[in-house]
Design a protein around this motif. Structure first.
Motif, PDB file in Angstrom:
ATOM      1  N   LEU A 146       6.216  13.231  42.821  1.00  0.00           N
ATOM      2  CA  LEU A 146       7.386  12.868  43.616  1.00  0.00           C
ATOM      3  C   LEU A 146       7.112  13.011  45.109  1.00  0.00           C
ATOM      4  CD1 LEU A 146      10.164  14.478  41.401  1.00  0.00           C
ATOM      5  CD2 LEU A 146       9.718  12.044  41.712  1.00  0.00           C
ATOM      6  N   GLY A 167      14.593  14.334  42.545  1.00  0.00           N
ATOM      7  CA  GLY A 167      13.606  14.936  41.646  1.00  0.00           C
ATOM      8  C   GLY A 167      12.965  16.169  42.251  1.00  0.00           C
ATOM      9  N   THR A 214      13.193  19.969  40.669  1.00  0.00           N
ATOM     10  CA  THR A 214      11.988  20.663  40.213  1.00  0.00           C
ATOM     11  C   THR A 214      11.612  21.847  41.113  1.00  0.00           C
ATOM     12  OG1 THR A 214      10.563  19.126  41.416  1.00  0.00           O
ATOM     13  CG2 THR A 214      11.036  18.619  39.107  1.00  0.00           C
TER      14      THR A 214
END
Length: 168
Positions: A102, A161, A165
């Protein structure tokens, strides 16, 4: 020997002292005394005890009762602990890889916008009478249009994202 066997067989059957006492029509303290070796059941109670515990009288009186219940449970719990540790490590590795992907996606989008901004593509001023220039101009225009439309959505998705995370 009798006291240890009564206790071991009772526990292997999953009975409490109270439950065994109810089956034998005695008080719990009587079962406790038998298991501590402070008293012994008479012959009638010994037969009733063997029926309640579903074990032969000879086993109650002399044969040693193997206590293997705890060992398999301990081995299983240790194996489950190892499996859980492996799964958590695998999940952490996947999360780390996803985070880096990402981050790279976000960086690529920002770099792509910087390149388009810097070069100020002049394909709009090309002479589209030339067939090769027309094909290249249309291809370049469609790719740039797609990038400009898709990149903000991809960048927002990558940012979400990265947030999801993060380490907690």
């Amino acid at each position: 020997m009798l006291s240890e066997n009564i206790k071991a067989i009772r526990k292997s059957k999953g009975l409490s002292q109270q439950e065994l006492a109810v089956k034998l029509n005695v008080v719990r303290q009587t079962v406790s005394k038998w298991e501590q070796g402070r008293s012994v059941p008479d012959s009638d109670l010994l037969i009733s005890l063997s029926e309640a515990l579903e074990a032969p009288v000879s086993r109650l009186l002399g044969e040693a009762v193997p206590q293997t219940e705890a060992e398999p449970l301990k081995a299983i719990s240790e194996k489950l602990e190892v499996i859980n540790l492996q799964l958590s490590r695998r999940q952490a590795t996947r999360r780390r890889i996803l985070r880096w992907l990402l981050l790279l996606l976000s960086a690529a989008i920002v770099i792509g916008f910087a390149v388009l901004w810097e070069f100020q593509s002049d394909y709009l001023t090309w002479n589209y009478q030339d067939p090769e220039a027309a094909v290249l101009g249309v291809a370049f225009h469609s790719l740039e249009w797609l990038f400009v439309r898709a990149a903000p959505v991809a960048l927002a998705g990558a940012a979400v994202g990265l947030y999801l995370t993060r380490r907690r």
